[in-house]
Design a protein around this motif. Structure first.
Motif, PDB file in Angstrom:
ATOM      1  N   ALA A 304       0.831  -1.198   0.000  1.00 14.03           N
ATOM      2  CA  ALA A 304       0.000   0.000   0.000  1.00 14.03           C
ATOM      3  C   ALA A 304       0.864   1.246   0.000  1.00 14.03           C
ATOM      4  O   ALA A 304       1.911   1.290   0.652  1.00 14.03           O
ATOM      5  CB  ALA A 304      -0.913   0.005   1.219  1.00 14.03           C
ATOM      6  N   VAL A 305       0.402   2.257  -0.731  1.00 15.05           N
ATOM      7  CA  VAL A 305       1.086   3.540  -0.795  1.00 15.05           C
ATOM      8  C   VAL A 305       0.260   4.548  -0.003  1.00 15.05           C
ATOM      9  O   VAL A 305      -0.972   4.529  -0.086  1.00 15.05           O
ATOM     10  CB  VAL A 305       1.215   4.006  -2.267  1.00 15.05           C
ATOM     11  CG1 VAL A 305       1.913   5.358  -2.355  1.00 15.05           C
ATOM     12  CG2 VAL A 305       1.942   2.956  -3.097  1.00 15.05           C
ATOM     13  N   GLY A 306       0.935   5.430   0.736  1.00 16.02           N
ATOM     14  CA  GLY A 306       0.200   6.457   1.486  1.00 16.02           C
ATOM     15  C   GLY A 306       0.698   6.491   2.914  1.00 16.02           C
ATOM     16  O   GLY A 306       0.886   5.440   3.526  1.00 16.02           O
ATOM     17  N   ASN A 307       0.873   7.723   3.432  1.00 19.44           N
ATOM     18  CA  ASN A 307       1.447   7.885   4.775  1.00 19.44           C
ATOM     19  C   ASN A 307       0.647   7.186   5.847  1.00 19.44           C
ATOM     20  O   ASN A 307       1.194   6.623   6.781  1.00 19.44           O
ATOM     21  CB  ASN A 307       1.571   9.372   5.113  1.00 19.44           C
ATOM     22  CG  ASN A 307       2.615  10.021   4.214  1.00 19.44           C
ATOM     23  OD1 ASN A 307       3.498   9.311   3.711  1.00 19.44           O
ATOM     24  ND2 ASN A 307       2.510  11.315   4.000  1.00 19.44           N
ATOM     25  N   SER A 308      -0.666   7.228   5.701  1.00 21.69           N
ATOM     26  CA  SER A 308      -1.464   6.617   6.770  1.00 21.69           C
ATOM     27  C   SER A 308      -2.001   5.247   6.356  1.00 21.69           C
ATOM     28  O   SER A 308      -2.948   4.743   6.954  1.00 21.69           O
ATOM     29  CB  SER A 308      -2.611   7.553   7.147  1.00 21.69           C
ATOM     30  OG  SER A 308      -3.328   7.872   5.975  1.00 21.69           O
ATOM     31  N   SER A 309      -1.375   4.681   5.315  1.00 20.63           N
ATOM     32  CA  SER A 309      -1.883   3.380   4.863  1.00 20.63           C
ATOM     33  C   SER A 309      -1.443   2.278   5.812  1.00 20.63           C
ATOM     34  O   SER A 309      -0.414   2.377   6.494  1.00 20.63           O
ATOM     35  CB  SER A 309      -1.382   3.085   3.451  1.00 20.63           C
ATOM     36  OG  SER A 309       0.006   2.903   3.469  1.00 20.63           O
ATOM     37  N   ARG A 310      -2.241   1.226   5.871  1.00 25.34           N
ATOM     38  CA  ARG A 310      -1.926   0.100   6.743  1.00 25.34           C
ATOM     39  C   ARG A 310      -2.340  -1.190   6.062  1.00 25.34           C
ATOM     40  O   ARG A 310      -3.415  -1.287   5.470  1.00 25.34           O
ATOM     41  CB  ARG A 310      -2.685   0.236   8.065  1.00 25.34           C
ATOM     42  CG  ARG A 310      -1.744   0.180   9.283  1.00 25.34           C
ATOM     43  CD  ARG A 310      -2.535   0.207  10.541  1.00 25.34           C
ATOM     44  NE  ARG A 310      -3.413  -0.926  10.461  1.00 25.34           N
ATOM     45  CZ  ARG A 310      -3.586  -1.960  11.252  1.00 25.34           C
ATOM     46  NH1 ARG A 310      -3.121  -2.015  12.145  1.00 25.34           N
ATOM     47  NH2 ARG A 310      -4.341  -2.988  11.134  1.00 25.34           N
ATOM     48  N   VAL A 311      -1.468  -2.173   6.173  1.00 29.64           N
ATOM     49  CA  VAL A 311      -1.750  -3.474   5.593  1.00 29.64           C
ATOM     50  C   VAL A 311      -1.793  -4.470   6.723  1.00 29.64           C
ATOM     51  O   VAL A 311      -0.976  -4.398   7.633  1.00 29.64           O
ATOM     52  CB  VAL A 311      -0.607  -3.841   4.611  1.00 29.64           C
ATOM     53  CG1 VAL A 311      -0.664  -5.304   4.246  1.00 29.64           C
ATOM     54  CG2 VAL A 311      -0.674  -2.983   3.374  1.00 29.64           C
ATOM     55  N   ALA A 312      -2.754  -5.363   6.701  1.00 32.39           N
ATOM     56  CA  ALA A 312      -2.793  -6.380   7.761  1.00 32.39           C
ATOM     57  C   ALA A 312      -3.307  -7.694   7.211  1.00 32.39           C
ATOM     58  O   ALA A 312      -4.219  -7.717   6.376  1.00 32.39           O
ATOM     59  CB  ALA A 312      -3.689  -5.909   8.902  1.00 32.39           C
ATOM     60  N   CYS A 313      -2.687  -8.747   7.694  1.00 31.94           N
ATOM     61  CA  CYS A 313      -3.242 -10.061   7.416  1.00 31.94           C
ATOM     62  C   CYS A 313      -3.977 -10.467   8.687  1.00 31.94           C
ATOM     63  O   CYS A 313      -3.397 -10.452   9.780  1.00 31.94           O
ATOM     64  CB  CYS A 313      -2.139 -11.056   7.062  1.00 31.94           C
ATOM     65  SG  CYS A 313      -2.845 -12.657   6.590  1.00 31.94           S
ATOM     66  N   VAL A 314      -5.242 -10.781   8.556  1.00 39.94           N
ATOM     67  CA  VAL A 314      -6.081 -11.000   9.729  1.00 39.94           C
ATOM     68  C   VAL A 314      -6.642 -12.419   9.714  1.00 39.94           C
ATOM     69  O   VAL A 314      -7.416 -12.768   8.830  1.00 39.94           O
ATOM     70  CB  VAL A 314      -7.272 -10.003   9.728  1.00 39.94           C
ATOM     71  CG1 VAL A 314      -8.046 -10.099  11.026  1.00 39.94           C
ATOM     72  CG2 VAL A 314      -6.794  -8.589   9.455  1.00 39.94           C
ATOM     73  N   PRO A 315      -6.232 -13.247  10.701  1.00 44.05           N
ATOM     74  CA  PRO A 315      -6.819 -14.583  10.781  1.00 44.05           C
ATOM     75  C   PRO A 315      -8.324 -14.483  11.035  1.00 44.05           C
ATOM     76  O   PRO A 315      -8.754 -13.591  11.761  1.00 44.05           O
ATOM     77  CB  PRO A 315      -6.102 -15.235  11.970  1.00 44.05           C
ATOM     78  CG  PRO A 315      -4.891 -14.391  12.198  1.00 44.05           C
ATOM     79  CD  PRO A 315      -5.252 -13.010  11.766  1.00 44.05           C
ATOM     80  N   SER A 316      -9.078 -15.350  10.448  1.00 39.64           N
ATOM     81  CA  SER A 316     -10.522 -15.324  10.676  1.00 39.64           C
ATOM     82  C   SER A 316     -11.043 -16.752  10.687  1.00 39.64           C
ATOM     83  O   SER A 316     -10.674 -17.543   9.822  1.00 39.64           O
ATOM     84  CB  SER A 316     -11.235 -14.521   9.586  1.00 39.64           C
ATOM     85  OG  SER A 316     -11.139 -15.184   8.352  1.00 39.64           O
TER      86      SER A 316
END
Ligand SMILES: *[C@@H]1O[C@H](CO)[C@@H](O)[C@H](O)[C@H]1NC(C)=O
Ligand SMILES: *[C@@H]1O[C@H](CO)[C@@H](O)[C@H](O)[C@H]1NC(C)=O
Ligand SMILES: *[C@@H]1O[C@H](CO)[C@@H](O)[C@H](O)[C@H]1NC(C)=O
Ligand SMILES: *[C@@H]1O[C@H](CO)[C@@H](O)[C@H](O)[C@H]1NC(C)=O
Ligand SMILES: *[C@@H]1O[C@H](CO)[C@@H](O)[C@H](O)[C@H]1NC(C)=O
Ligand SMILES: *[C@@H]1O[C@H](CO)[C@@H](O)[C@H](O)[C@H]1NC(C)=O
Ligand SMILES: *[C@@H]1O[C@H](CO)[C@@H](O)[C@H](O)[C@H]1NC(C)=O
Ligand SMILES: *[C@@H]1O[C@H](CO)[C@@H](O)[C@H](O)[C@H]1NC(C)=O
Ligand SMILES: *[C@@H]1O[C@H](CO)[C@@H](O)[C@H](O)[C@H]1NC(C)=O
Length: 896
Positions: A304-316
């Motif tokens: 992801a591009v962007g200062n406030s961007s966040r990437v997460a892998c989330v178990p479900s």
């Protein structure tokens, strides 16, 4: 089919009726037939379970297509989207696709492939890994390629002897089932699941469009919503062996939260895999194609591009996970995948296991190369991935270029162009597009480890029609017809690796056990990726299975690769050994004709591909074997081999063999040595005309070398006349037996060979009208609600079209001149045009242009590679020789 299943009534009570009314259900049921034929059925406890599973799958699929349709938008764009190639070299649509086979758009790099409907808030990308196959030793450790047991060898020799005796006394035999073997775990090429992408947005979408850019090799969808226009781009990079799906907005602003999930449930028959987080930005999928069966792994990494961007892998849930991206101005997911399949472990030394450890570390490193976890993603990172991809794709296509004088129509979408298209009237823009699309599909499916299969590399569901396999009695050949001529030689090499590694090793065993022959190798018509070299039984399977000439036909491609490229290193190391192995088998298999007792050598038993009777001396087999023996002679000097005994055996058998050319009672070229053709036989295959196109036994007929060993030769005019008579009687390629695209484009190429421009164009345009879908995929059964995609006509089409513009059929001997005919069958609908860098035999390359239906310029150059042989060339235009010269490496000729 349904009648066999007592359980159907139960189902009607358990699922809403729309499930059974849907085209998906009809296709699923049809696939059941395939499953049954492949004997996978025993895995299930009962018919009810099978149908339950299928109905669940259909219900799930329909739920998703409803979501997909819900995300589509009414406001249509008026013209091709901005960013669409101005040349018109692309496909575009005003709405997302619904039906996979005829509306979704393909991307691929040979290793991986994907189909996209072009969704908006919901996108369902269907994935493929080229080696993901059910069946084989992964499913059944005793799988032996559909072969007899070693203990059956003596019995087979006796059975073969009896079959031959019956044929020689009776002319035909009812069946040869005793030679065939239950296909066992033959398997099928399988889809690898779906990537589900959803955007957390409820904004109304408008201004929708999706397209496939054939210059850049990317699929895109764009729509306006809320703050601006969102654009999603998908491509599969060949150098990176990775695929990327990218989302951005214009003007640049924060895009809605993206959630990526993986679904096997949508992939008809694929078991549920384990989905976990490999790290905080990477989703890992580990699954089996069937249980038991081959394992596969897919990795998806979000950037992801962007200062406030966040990437997460989330178990479900249990064994599930999703990837989310929030606050990004631009984001992409990179995916890679592979299986336990190893083509280099398909020989006796590896006990035919075809197995490797799942290459997890390799996948991680591919992912690291494409999207390094240590780097902060930026717009320029993505831009360079895309640029690298497009450069690699452009280099696969090479310098070849075609113009049909077409004018791009940027106001009609591709489905509109296709819907308006009519036989004989045509549309040179759409015809040009189909040509380029064929090249796009080959560049996107062939350059992996395995060659392009019946669907290239695009297949949905775990069990596909004909296993989406390698039918090598026309289909696999047609896939590669245009490759050499348009300079895509590099993508052909995986085809030869596949033949060398999966056909030859077990084919030597088949030669011994089934044919009692101790040299060379053989295989039959239907081939999977596990060396299925036996005769594949399914009912009275002679029509399909009794085809030991499949490799003979493929050797045309091996010879042509050398003839076009002059690559003598390749010839020595791979081409010649392949050719020799096949020829060794056939010099041992030809037998004296004890039916006609005319001192010739024939094959028996034989039938035409997919067509009985089972008889002796079938024209198709005899012509192809004769061509093979010629290739042995032509390639011997360059091979570095000094096996004189082999060469002289080939030459002496060639002299004695029946050449497969007999004119029958109604003036036809006989399909069998016994004159028993029906003038009403409109069978889809043009098997006995193989020497007209793509072969040369008829097209370059030479009475002095093709005379019977003891008898009078026909003249060339007589042979071509008989060939044409047979072609006429074969009909237009829609018959009671089939309505596929490949049979029509084959006929078009054959008519071009007769320099009949109007019948050529009628047949070519008829194929386009009838057998090509809105996505321009070719359809096997075009009038089905959810037709079967079969890629061969997509690949046969460019070859047929080229055959109207340039012909340089092979010749039996390098001492015979190569006849290059320019514009042999130019239809009136393409009065103006040009070709750059078309390749022809002898390492030659041709440029030419025409206007007002007349040739305006032409030039031939011979590449300077050392392997190109000196040969004499005659250039013919409008029936006259306009140039003749000796082509030697590095020479250039302007014509006239
Ligand atoms: C429609 O989409 C195109 C991109 O395909 C964009 O350039 C244009 O600004 C959009 N128009 C509107 C009205 O949103
Ligand atoms: C090779 O495979 C066969 C089954 O096809 C098996 O019976 C045999 O034990 C295997 N041999 C080796 C050395 O692994
Ligand atoms: C001999 O050929 C005829 C057709 O000409 C066929 O009906 C018959 O079954 C054949 N006999 C055998 C033993 O196959
Ligand atoms: C989607 O967005 C809405 C409102 O912006 C928010 O309440 C909701 O939690 C979001 N859902 C997800 C799955 O991110
Ligand atoms: C519009 O922009 C805002 C703020 O940048 C963002 O939160 C929202 O998700 C965007 N909506 C759409 C539909 O792009
Ligand atoms: C994992 O989650 C996705 C998205 O919710 C869903 O479509 C998929 O079916 C789930 N897989 C399993 C095995 O439950
Ligand atoms: C993601 O994981 C890496 C190590 O694998 C760690 O260095 C990094 O801080 C993590 N990032 C987030 C946002 O959790
Ligand atoms: C071509 O074949 C037809 C039908 O058998 C015959 O009538 C005609 O004379 C032949 N023409 C030539 C030139 O052999
Ligand atoms: C071919 O078809 C025609 C018309 O249907 C029929 O009259 C004729 O008997 C058929 N010929 C053969 C050899 O089957």
């Amino acid at each position: 089919m349904l009648a066999h299943f007592p359980a159907a009534n139960h189902l009607l009570l358990m699922f809403p009726s729309f499930v059974f009314d849907s085209p998906l259900w009809s296709r699923t049921r049809r696939n059941m037939d395939v499953i049954m034929r492949h004997w996978l059925f025993e895995q299930y406890n009962s018919a009810l379970e099978v149908y339950m599973r299928l109905a669940e799958m259909v219900a799930e699929r329909l739920r998703w297509s409803t979501l997909l349709a819900g995300s589509a938008i009414a406001t249509a764009t008026s013209a091709a989207p901005s960013g669409f190639p101005v040349s018109g070299n692309g496909l575009w649509y005003r709405t997302p696709g619904t039906i996979w086979s005829k509306e979704w758009l393909p991307v691929g790099n040979g290793y991986l492939a994907a189909m996209t409907p072009g969704g908006t808030t919901f996108e369902t990308t269907q994935l493929n890994i080229e080696s993901l196959w059910s069946g084989g030793p992964f499913q059944d450790p005793t799988y032996n390629g559909g072969n007899k047991q070693p203990s059956q060898r003596a019995q087979m020799a006796t059975d073969m002897q009896n079959i031959r005796q019956t044929i020689f006394t009776n002319g035909t035999i009812d069946n040869v089932e005793v030679l065939s073997t239950d296909p066992g775990a033959y398997g099928s090429y399988s889809g690898a699941g779906y990537l589900l992408t959803s955007l957390n947005s409820t904004s109304h979408s408008s201004n929708y469009t999706r397209w496939l850019d054939l210059d850049a090799a990317v699929a895109r969808a764009s729509w306006s919503s809320g703050n601006g226009t969102l654009i999603r781009t998908s491509f599969c990079s060949h150098p990176l062996q990775a695929c990327i799906q990218h989302l951005s907005s214009a003007p640049s602003s924060t895009i809605p939260t993206i959630t990526h999930a993986f679904s096997a449930a949508l992939e008809d028959g694929l078991p549920t895999p384990t989905v976990t987080c490999l790290d905080n930005s990477t989703l890992q999928v580990e699954g089996l194609v069937s249980d038991p069966g081959m394992a596969y792994e897919l990795l998806f990494r979000a950037s992801a591009v962007g200062n406030s961007s966040r990437v997460a892998c989330v178990p479900s849930g249990t064994g599930n996970a999703t990837l989310t991206i929030t606050g990004a101005t631009e984001a992409w997911v990179t995916w890679v995948g592979d299986t336990e399949y190893n083509m280099n472990a398909g020989d006796a030394a590896h006990n035919f296991t075809f197995r490797q450890e799942l290459p997890h570390d390799k996948l991680v490193s591919l992912l690291e190369t494409a999207s390094p976890s240590s780097q902060t993603p930026s717009s320029s990172t993505y831009a360079s991935l895309l640029a690298q991809h497009t450069a690699a794709y452009t280099s696969i296509l090479g310098p070849f270029a075609l113009s049909l004088g077409q004018k791009p129509d940027l106001t009609s979408s591709t489905d509109e162009l296709k819907a308006a298209y009519q036989t004989n009237i045509g549309n040179s823009y759409l015809e040009w597009l189909l040509f380029n699309f064929g090249r796009y599909l080959l560049a996107s499916s062939a350059p992996g480890v395995l060659p392009a299969n019946l669907q290239g590399k695009w297949a949905d569901g775990s069990s596909n029609s004909w296993g989406s396999d390698y039918h090598s009695n026309i289909n696999l050949q047609m896939n590669y017809w245009f490759a050499e001529m348009t300079g895509m030689s590099s993508v052909v090499v995986p085809l030869f690796n596949y033949i060398e590694n999966t056909w030859a090793p077990r084919g030597a065993y088949t030669a011994e056990v089934l044919y009692n022959i101790n040299q060379g190798w053989v295989t039959h018509d239907e081939m999977n990726v596990f060396g299925h070299t036996g005769m594949k039984l399914s009912g009275n399977s002679a029509e399909w299975a009794d085809y030991p000439e499949s490799a003979v036909w493929m050797m045309v491609h091996v010879w042509d690769h050398f003839d076009f490229s002059g690559d003598s290193q390749w010839w020595k190391s791979q081409g010649w050994p392949l050719l020799k192995g096949v020829a060794q088998f056939h010099i041992s298999k030809l037998i004296p004709d004890e039916h006609f007792n005319d001192s010739t050598l024939v094959v028996a038993p034989c039938n035409s591909p997919e067509q009985v009777p089972i008889t002796l001396g079938c024209a198709h087999a005899q012509q192809l074997i004769w061509q093979l023996f010629n290739a042995v002679e032509k390639g011997y000097a360059a091979s570095g081999d000094n096996d004189e005994a082999f060469l002289s055996a080939v030459l002496s058998q060639r002299a004695q063999m029946d050449k497969g050319i007999h004119i029958g009672s109604w003036g036809q070229l006989q399909e069998w040595k016994i004159d028993m053709d029906s003038p009403n036989d409109t069978h889809r295959h043009l098997s006995h005309l193989v020497g007209l196109y793509p072969g040369y036994a008829l097209a370059s007929y030479n009475s002095s070398i093709q005379a019977p060993p003891h008898g009078t030769a026909y003249t060339k005019a007589e042979v071509l006349n008989a060939t044409q008579t047979s072609l006429i009687h074969r009909g237009n390629g829609t018959g009671p037996d089939a309505d596929s695209g490949w049979e029509k484009v084959w006929r078009a190429a054959a008519w071009a060979q007769f320099a009949n421009s109007s019948t050529f164009y009628e047949e070519l345009s008829y194929a386009v009208e009838r057998n090509f879908a809105p996505s321009l995929f070719s359809m096997y059964d075009p009038f089905d609600a959810d037709p079967i995609f079969q890629i061969d006509a997509n690949f046969g089409y460019p070859a047929a079209l080229l055959n109207a513009l340039i012909q340089a059929p092979d010749v039996a001997s390098l001492t015979s001149p190569l006849i290059v005919t320019l514009l042999p069958a130019l239809p009136t609908t393409w009065p103006t045009g040009s070709i750059e860098s078309a390749r022809i035999r002898g390492g030659m390359s041709l440029d030419m242009a025409w206007a007002d239906g007349k040739l305006t310029s032409a030039a031939i150059s011979v590449n300077s590679s050392s392997g190109a042989v000196e040969r004499s060339v005659e250039v013919v235009y409008q029936g006259k020789t306009v140039a003749s010269f000796t082509a030697s490496p590095g020479a250039n000729f302007t014509i006239p």
